[in-house]
Each structure stands twice: as structure tokens, then as C-alpha cells.
Design an enzyme around this catalytic site. Structure first.
Site, mmCIF file in Angstrom:
data_model
loop_
_atom_site.group_PDB
_atom_site.id
_atom_site.type_symbol
_atom_site.label_atom_id
_atom_site.label_comp_id
_atom_site.label_asym_id
_atom_site.label_seq_id
_atom_site.Cartn_x
_atom_site.Cartn_y
_atom_site.Cartn_z
ATOM 1 N N SER A 25 0.882 -1.259 -0.023
ATOM 2 C CA SER A 25 0.026 -0.069 0.118
ATOM 3 C C SER A 25 0.828 1.328 -0.063
ATOM 4 O O SER A 25 1.945 1.440 -0.479
ATOM 5 C CB SER A 25 -1.070 -0.008 1.292
ATOM 6 O OG SER A 25 -1.958 0.868 1.098
ATOM 7 N N HIS A 26 0.504 2.115 0.797
ATOM 8 C CA HIS A 26 1.294 3.426 0.958
ATOM 9 C C HIS A 26 2.523 3.337 1.677
ATOM 10 O O HIS A 26 3.290 4.366 1.845
ATOM 11 C CB HIS A 26 0.420 4.612 1.457
ATOM 12 C CG HIS A 26 0.111 4.301 3.128
ATOM 13 N ND1 HIS A 26 -0.643 3.128 3.590
ATOM 14 C CD2 HIS A 26 0.480 4.675 4.270
ATOM 15 C CE1 HIS A 26 -0.883 3.208 4.768
ATOM 16 N NE2 HIS A 26 -0.274 4.290 5.233
ATOM 17 N N LYS B 233 -1.626 -9.482 -0.287
ATOM 18 C CA LYS B 233 -2.855 -9.718 0.391
ATOM 19 C C LYS B 233 -3.781 -10.520 -0.943
ATOM 20 O O LYS B 233 -3.553 -10.623 -1.984
ATOM 21 C CB LYS B 233 -3.481 -8.360 0.539
ATOM 22 C CG LYS B 233 -3.771 -7.496 -0.724
ATOM 23 C CD LYS B 233 -4.356 -5.964 -0.227
ATOM 24 C CE LYS B 233 -4.377 -4.915 -1.253
ATOM 25 N NZ LYS B 233 -4.799 -3.577 -0.826
ATOM 26 N N ASP C 186 -5.824 2.099 -3.757
ATOM 27 C CA ASP C 186 -6.961 1.676 -2.782
ATOM 28 C C ASP C 186 -7.257 3.093 -2.187
ATOM 29 O O ASP C 186 -8.184 2.883 -1.325
ATOM 30 C CB ASP C 186 -6.938 0.723 -2.284
ATOM 31 C CG ASP C 186 -5.815 0.535 -1.198
ATOM 32 O OD1 ASP C 186 -5.222 1.251 -0.908
ATOM 33 O OD2 ASP C 186 -5.771 -0.495 -0.383
ATOM 34 N N GLU D 159 -11.693 5.975 7.468
ATOM 35 C CA GLU D 159 -11.047 7.162 7.810
ATOM 36 C C GLU D 159 -9.588 7.510 7.252
ATOM 37 O O GLU D 159 -9.257 8.459 7.191
ATOM 38 C CB GLU D 159 -11.006 7.484 9.358
ATOM 39 C CG GLU D 159 -9.791 7.228 10.033
ATOM 40 C CD GLU D 159 -9.071 5.866 9.978
ATOM 41 O OE1 GLU D 159 -8.147 5.661 10.380
ATOM 42 O OE2 GLU D 159 -9.834 4.970 10.002
#
Length: 548
Positions: free
Chosen positions: A146-147, A156, A308, A391
Site C-alpha cells: 500500500s502506501h 494480500k 486503494d 477514515e
């Protein structure tokens, strides 16, 4: 945490990783699964680690992929497996390792036709598309951390519903993978990579065309084009780099990709708050380059490496707080789509209560679930949920006709939605949010971290609401003490305490010796700080009660 002196500034030579050493460590270092830090561990978004710390190495990937193959057989999954990767340095070798195991196990693997990069939401969409039309169910793997920083790797698994795998599945894969590593991989089937790449089981497909051609089902692309919205896009060197030009071409958009660089060291990135390179599109430090261009575009957007997550930059307000954009997206969609009135708004329990107020204001049902997008998967698939969001700037929503779009977070549709909102309402998302806040209240939101031992983290995870003795929080009576989410009664792995105008949630980290406190006040920043102070006192009292 103090802001690093170089935060928001371009990475220096000393901030960059040695890619050659990293890839060498991937192949040469062997994990010891008796060491907790080197085991396969699936969090809310798969297994992550870095090769130099022996937490993301070839043996991890070989074992995880074999465990996935064995799970597929057990679950009767006989269709293709869609395999994607992002632009992190370790994603490329892990991609090859994965193919070598999947092909050896007789799995029909489908990859992007040029062996290029594939975003997470695209894999979700491919799985959903296939399973709508075929009885031999498909699933997928995405190789991405991811980031996270350039030195990290991740993988994943998305089962046939197309979204993040449930805990019972990931626990099984995790346990089996660690056992395989412990047994020196003797039960792992693996082809040499040349044979695997030449195998008839490896199929190449144009994911870009298939995904992009369907975007009009979920976003009003015609409205964006008609309004001549000037859109600036920064892929942050991520896996969607080849998608944006095709989106612009197919839908005749005035769209400029402001950064076309793909560099596995991500040396072009401004440093994040802590001085690390991190492709976090919700961070004003990581997004400093795009924020500086805000006046050049009607809307400017960014995404993390696997696309994402979304970051929205407006002329009027700069980078939007992710919670603010979630509230705007929900209000807009629920008032501009002809969806069933019973379709729910999904939010995680640490997302802003502004969403609760929006849902009440427009008289739509809301469901609050634990942290993790996996809790929205079934609802998005069936249409029970119209929208699911976190969030941390990850969300997705159903198609215009109520059909399932993705069951994983989709950074493309969230960023394009920002342009649709401006095109249709004449207000950018920041202006839209200001109107909501004027009517419903302006929240102050924050997150902090505190050191916690394994024993203390275990206390937080196993709490009962009755363990909390406090009756008030920051001057207001406590209305709820939650250890289970009200939306689905699933354990939240921590505690949430709410009052009329504020709340806090405390959750242990799955990978670090800390716990996180999220808090929000609809009164003031001073009140928010009071909530944080009293929240920590409540948690410390719980530790004392448990003698840890």
C-alpha cells in the site's frame, strides 16, 4: 509526534533505499518463524514487511502462495486467479515468485497483458466480472504494501467475493504458511520462472481497457466532460500510472498527469511527517507537490501505490481531511443516486461522527463496523451497503443502478467522484463540506499513539465495557461504552467511548508496541485535547486494574 525538519521536502540522497541490496536480501535472507518479527502475519491488509528485516522475503511469498493454493483446493475454487502488483521494489521479485508457485500448482493465473502494474481495485473488479458470468469462481492476489515506505513489500488475498479476505481465511493461510517455512518449504511446489512464464496456464489480459470502459457505470463521466473540469492527477509513482491517460482518452476529459515518473525508490516524493518516504495521499507532507499546484486545476487528486486510497486537493481548501471528503461523498451520492432508501452507509468506528450526522440528516441507515474494509465486503456485494469508507482515505460505492462495483477500496472512483461533485453541483468538495459543517457542526478530529506492552495490548483487545468505571468524558456524560461494533456486533479489538459531542477509541497496533487513540470533538480543539487526556487516563486505569 514532532514534525521532521525535512517533512514536505523532496527526499535527500540519504533518504533513498539501496534497491540492489533490498532485492538481494529478498532472495538471500531466510526467515526464522520462531521469531515473531519474521513470521507470516496477516493484518487488516495482508502480510507486510521488509527484506532487510527478514519479514518479507522469498520464502514468505513461496509459502503464502502455496498456502493460498491449498486453501483454493479446500474451498473448491477452480477458476482463474487474478494477480496484480504495484511499483514497490520488492513487488517485482515477489510477482515472479508468486507465479512460479501458482503455475506449479496448476492454477490458471491471469496478469496484465504487458506484465505491467495492476491496482487493487482493478483486481477486485476483474474477480467480480468473472464470477458474475462463470461458475468456476475466480479469486486474486495483489502484491503491494500500500502506501508504506519503498523498502516494504506486501501481499494480500482476495477470495471470490473480490474483497479483502476474512479473518478466518487469513488465519488459515498465515498458519499454514508459517508451518511450510518451518518445514523448509518441502511441501511447496515451484516451477522455474522461465517455464512458468512460458506456461499455457499464464494468461495475459488487458485489464486497463476492461476496467476503464466500465467506469461510466459508477461515476458520471459525461458530466465531468461536459463541465470541462480541469483535473490534475498525481499517481505518486503508483500502479495506476497507465490508467489515467486511457481514462482521459475514453471519456474526453481535460486531465493532466502531473508526475509520470515510476521509480521504485520513490526518490521524487516529498518526505512525510516523520521524515520517511511514504506515499500517503492523505498526508499534506507527502502531497506537498500536488498541493503546490492546486491553483492550476479545478480539482487535483492523488493515489497511493496500489490505488486503494484517494487524496483530494481543491483550490479553495487545499488537501481535504479524508473524513471530510467521506462525509461529502456520502451526502452527495445519497442525494444524487436513485438507490434504495434501505441501502446502508458503512463507516468504521474510528471514522468521523460527521458521517453519523449526515446519515441522520438525510434519513439514511448507517452501519458502524470495526476497522478494516473487509467488514463492508458482503454488503457492497449484495447492495445492502451503498457505500463503505474508512477514515484512512479508502472507500468504494455501488454502481448507479445499485449493482456491485468493487468490494475493495477504489481510489479511482473516489477521485473521479470529486470531479463529478464539482461538475454537477458547481461546488468543489471543500465548499460542499463547509456547507455541511455550517448546518451539522464542525468536528475536530485527531489520532495519537502511546507505548504499550504485549500484556497491555492484550488487555485492550479483551476489554468488556463494564471494565470502564468512568461516567463522564471531557465534561459530558458517557452515553456508550463499546467493545463490539453496533453495526455487526463484531469485536472491535479495543474500546470506544462516546458522549453527545465527542468520542474516543483506543486500539492496539497489530505490528508495533503501541496503542492508538482516535478522538473527535464537536465543541473545540481544546475539548478534543481534553478528550485525549482523559482517554489516556481511562486506558491507564484499565491497565492498573489488570496489573499490567
Amino acid at each position: 509526534m514532532a514534525v521532521h525538519p525535512h517533512a514536505g521536502k523532496t527526499a535527500r540522497p540519504e533518504d533513498r533505499i539501496n534497491i540492489g541490496r533490498l532485492v538481494s536480501d529478498y532472495y538471500l535472507l531466510n526467515p526464522d518463524v520462531n521469531n515473531v518479527a519474521q513470521k507470516v502475519t496477516f493484518g487488516t491488509s495482508g502480510h507486510r514487511g521488509t527484506a532487510s528485516k527478514v519479514s518479507f522475503n522469498e520464502r514468505h511469498i513461496l509459502a503464502i502462495c502455496q498456502a493460498v493454493c491449498d486453501y483454493r483446493k479446500q474451498a473448491g475454487i477452480s477458476g482463474p486467479l487474478y494477480l496484480g502488483k504495484d511499483t514497490h521494489a520488492l513487488s517485482e521479485p515477489a510477482f515472479s515468485s508468486a507465479i512460479s508457485v501458482l503455475i506449479a500448482n496448476g492454477v490458471n493465473v491471469v496478469v496484465q497483458q504487458d506484465l505491467g502494474f495492476t491496482p487493487t481495485p482493478v483486481i477486485s473488479r476483474m474477480i467480480i466480472d468473472h464470477n458474475r458470468k462463470n461458475s468456476d469462481l475466480a479469486d486474486g492476489l495483489i502484491i503491494t504494501p500500500s502506501h508504506n515506505p519503498p523498502s516494504d513489500g506486501g501481499i494480500k488475498y482476495n477470495p471470490p467475493h473480490g474483497g479483502p479476505a476474512e479473518g478466518e481465511i487469513t488465519k488459515q493461510i498465515e498458519s499454514h504458511a508459517n508451518a511450510l517455512i518451518q518445514a523448509s518449504l518441502v511441501d511447496v511446489k515451484q516451477s522455474d520462472i522461465a517455464s512458468a512464464m512460458a506456461s499455457s496456464l499464464l494468461n495475459k489480459q488487458d485489464f486497463i481497457e476492461q476496467y476503464v470502459s466500465q467506469l461510466g457505470r459508477v461515476v458520471d463521466m459525461a458530466a465531468i466532460a461536459k463541465a470541462n473540469i480541469k483535473l490534475g492527477v498525481d499517481p505518486l509513482g503508483g500502479s495506476g500510472i497507465a490508467y489515467w491517460p486511457e481514462i482521459a482518452k475514453q471519456y474526453q476529459l481535460d486531465l493532466t498527469v502531473v508526475n509520470q515518473v515510476v521509480d521504485a525508490s520513490f526518490a521524487f516524493m516529498p518526505l512525510d511527517k516523520d521524515g520517511k518516504i511514504r506515499m500517503d495521499c492523505s498526508s499534506p507532507y507527502a502531497m506537498a507537490g500536488l498541493i503546490a499546484m492546486k491553483d492550476d486545476f479545478d480539482i487535483a487528486v492523488g493515489n497511493d501505490p496500489d490505488f486503494d486510497r484517494h487524496g483530494i486537493v481543491t483550490k479553495t481548501g487545499g488537501l481535504m481531511n479524508p473524513n471530510h471528503f467521506l462525509a461529502v461523498a456520502i451526502h452527495y451520492l445519497m442525494t444524487h443516486r436513485n438507490w434504495p432508501k434501505t441501502a446502508k452507509i458503512g463507516k468504521t468506528l474510528v471514522s468521523s461522527s460527521m458521517i453519523d450526522r449526515v446519515a441522520k440528516h438525510i434519513n439514511r441507515p448507517m452501519s458502524e463496523v470495526p476497522v478494516g474494509f473487509k467488514w463492508f465486503v458482503d454488503g457492497l456485494k449484495t447492495g445492502e451497503y451503498a457505500f463503505g469508507g474508512e477514515e484512512s482515505a479508502g472507500a468504494s460505492f455501488i454502481e448507479k443502478d445499485g449493482s456491485c462495483w468493487t468490494t475493495d477500496k477504489d481510489g479511482f472512483v473516489m477521485t473521479l467522484l470529486a470531479a463529478e461533485i464539482l461538475a454537477v453541483t458547481g461546488k468543489d468538495p471543500h465548499q460542499y463540506y463547509q456547507e455541511l459543517a455550517k448546518e451539522l457542526g464542525e468536528p475536530c478530529y485527531g489520532r495519537k499513539e502511546a507505548v504499550a506492552s504485549l500484556e497491555q495490548k492484550a488487555v485492550l483487545t479483551g476489554l468488556s465495557p463494564d471494565d470502564v468505571k468512568a461516567q463522564s468524558l471531557a465534561g459530558e456524560p458517557i452515553l456508550q461504552k463499546l467493545s463490539h461494533a453496533p453495526g455487526n456486533n463484531a469485536a472491535i479489538g479495543g474500546l470506544k467511548v462516546t458522549t453527545e459531542n465527542g468520542w474516543f477509541a483506543a486500539r492496539p497496533s497489530g505490528t508495533e508496541d503501541i496503542y492508538k487513540i482516535y478522538a473527535e470533538s464537536f465543541i473545540s480543539e481544546t475539548h478534543l485535547e481534553q478528550i485525549f487526556t482523559e482517554a489516556q487516563t481511562i486506558v491507564n486505569d484499565l491497565f492498573k486494574q489488570a496489573n499490567v
